[in-house]
Design a protein around this motif. Structure first.
Motif, short mmCIF file in Angstrom:
data_model
loop_
_atom_site.label_atom_id
_atom_site.label_comp_id
_atom_site.label_asym_id
_atom_site.label_seq_id
_atom_site.Cartn_x
_atom_site.Cartn_y
_atom_site.Cartn_z
N SER A 20 0.81 -1.21 0.00
CA SER A 20 0.00 0.00 0.00
C SER A 20 0.84 1.26 0.00
O SER A 20 0.31 2.35 -0.22
N ALA B 288 2.00 3.50 -3.96
CA ALA B 288 1.19 4.54 -4.60
C ALA B 288 1.33 5.89 -3.90
O ALA B 288 1.51 6.91 -4.58
N ASP C 264 -3.80 3.25 -3.17
CA ASP C 264 -4.26 2.03 -3.84
C ASP C 264 -5.18 1.26 -2.90
O ASP C 264 -4.73 0.65 -1.93
N GLY D 136 -1.87 -4.07 -11.09
CA GLY D 136 -1.18 -2.82 -10.79
C GLY D 136 -0.98 -1.96 -12.02
O GLY D 136 -1.15 -0.73 -11.98
N ASN E 194 -4.25 -0.33 -12.97
CA ASN E 194 -4.48 0.81 -12.08
C ASN E 194 -3.67 2.02 -12.51
O ASN E 194 -4.18 3.14 -12.59
N PRO F 249 -6.66 8.68 -8.27
CA PRO F 249 -6.23 7.35 -7.81
C PRO F 249 -7.20 6.69 -6.85
O PRO F 249 -7.43 5.47 -6.93
N THR G 71 -8.73 3.12 -8.03
CA THR G 71 -8.43 1.90 -7.27
C THR G 71 -9.64 1.41 -6.48
O THR G 71 -9.74 0.21 -6.19
N TYR H 234 2.77 1.56 -9.48
CA TYR H 234 1.55 0.81 -9.18
C TYR H 234 1.75 -0.68 -9.47
O TYR H 234 1.20 -1.54 -8.76
#
Length: 330
Positions: free
Chosen positions: A68, A71, A80, A120, A123, A134, A138, A226
């Motif tokens: 986590s 991002a 994220d 990822g 994203n 974001p 996400t 990501y």
């Protein structure tokens, strides 16, 4: 007529400024201290503290916190919210498809990690190419992945045998499986620090305009970042399989809030430009050990959500203070 030119000499930093610079550099130390105190409390409450088993249970907490963190570090409002579901999805890839097919672990594990990387990348492309916030991008991916998990694993599926069972019991070369799993993202980050990418990532996070003006492909750096988060989430999927040998879609979001709280407690700059893997590990240790202490003390599990929320608010305030301190010290 003579003229004199005075040169301004750099002044030595005061003790207060040196302290600010130290705190800004070693942002993870407060989390380390709190985790150490909570460890002592847990050892007092649990005389028969099983280190091997506790480390294995702790591994998903630490891994989701590290995943986590990528991002936010790269900036742009990065966060994220899909990491926890991706961990469940990648564990489902192994339990539902690869293990029953008898795929060799040396092929299966890279495929599991690849599944996380693909999510990822998607994203990152949504954030950079479509210019979607974001948190919105996400969050949508969160819902999509949870739906996929419910489709492929509508009920809990258990592995009765396989290398993950042996890994959970024996570890690797005598090293606890929990330590091995947590070490993988740490080693990955150490490798990234040996090449320019980690420095570029943090530079983009702190000032993407300056990075772009210097010729850095900001969008590419963000997509790769990501993808790295997805890769580490794939490691988390392996950790979940190793821990329980089970995939259960109903628990896909169970690590979402603890991961975000641990990331923030670890001193990761929510506005970008500061971070690493040490802070999230110590932040995850706080969450894990606090949960253990509250459980041993007889608190209801419902209180954990209240504690998580309070910790998240406090951690964000602390992160902001760290950022101000860092700018004041520079």
């Amino acid at each position: 007529m003579t003229s004199t030119t005075s040169l301004a000499l750099p002044q030595a930093r005061t003790r207060k400024e040196n302290m600010r610079a130290w705190i800004a550099k070693y942002y993870f130390v407060p989390a380390l201290v709190i985790a150490a105190v909570l460890l002592v409390v847990n050892l007092g409450l649990q005389p028969n503290f099983n280190w091997g088993q506790q480390l294995l249970i702790f591994a998903p907490f630490a891994i989701v916190a590290m995943a986590s963190s990528f991002a936010p570090m790269v900036g742009g409002g990065g966060i994220d919210l899909s990491i926890s579901p991706v961990m469940t999805f990648t564990s489902a890839v192994y339990v539902i498809w690869l293990a029953p097919a008898g795929v060799n672990p040396f092929i299966a594990v890279p495929l599991v990690l690849l599944a996380g990387v693909v999510v990822g990348i998607v994203n990152g492309l949504i954030v950079t190419r479509l210019r979607v916030s974001p948190i919105i991008a996400t969050l949508c991916m969160n819902f999509i992945i949870i739906g996929v998990c419910l489709k492929v694993a509508p009920q809990a599926t258990v592995l009765t045998s396989g290398w993950t069972k042996d890994f959970a019991r024996d570890g690797l070369f005598g090293i606890s499986a929990g330590i091995v799993l947590v070490a993988i993202p740490v080693i990955l980050w150490a490798i990234l620090r040996l090449i320019p990418f980690a420095r570029t990532l943090l530079w983009v996070g702190s000032n993407d305009v300056a990075a772009f003006a210097s010729g850095v492909n900001v969008d590419l750096v963000r997509v790769v970042t990501y993808a790295l988060g997805g890769l580490v989430a794939g490691v988390g999927g392996i950790a979940l399989v190793t821990l329980s040998g089970t995939v259960d879609a109903s628990t896909a979001s169970s690590y979402l809030v603890p991961g975000l709280v641990a990331m923030a407690l670890g001193g990761i700059a929510v506005e970008g430009g500061r971070g690493g893997m040490a802070g999230p590990i110590f932040g995850a240790a706080i969450i894990f050990l606090l949960q253990g202490a509250l459980t041993e003390a007889g608190f209801a599990q419902a209180w954990l959500q209240v504690v998580y929320g309070a910790l998240l608010v406090g951690a964000i305030i602390f992160s902001k203070k760290l950022s101000i301190t860092g700018r004041s010290a520079s």
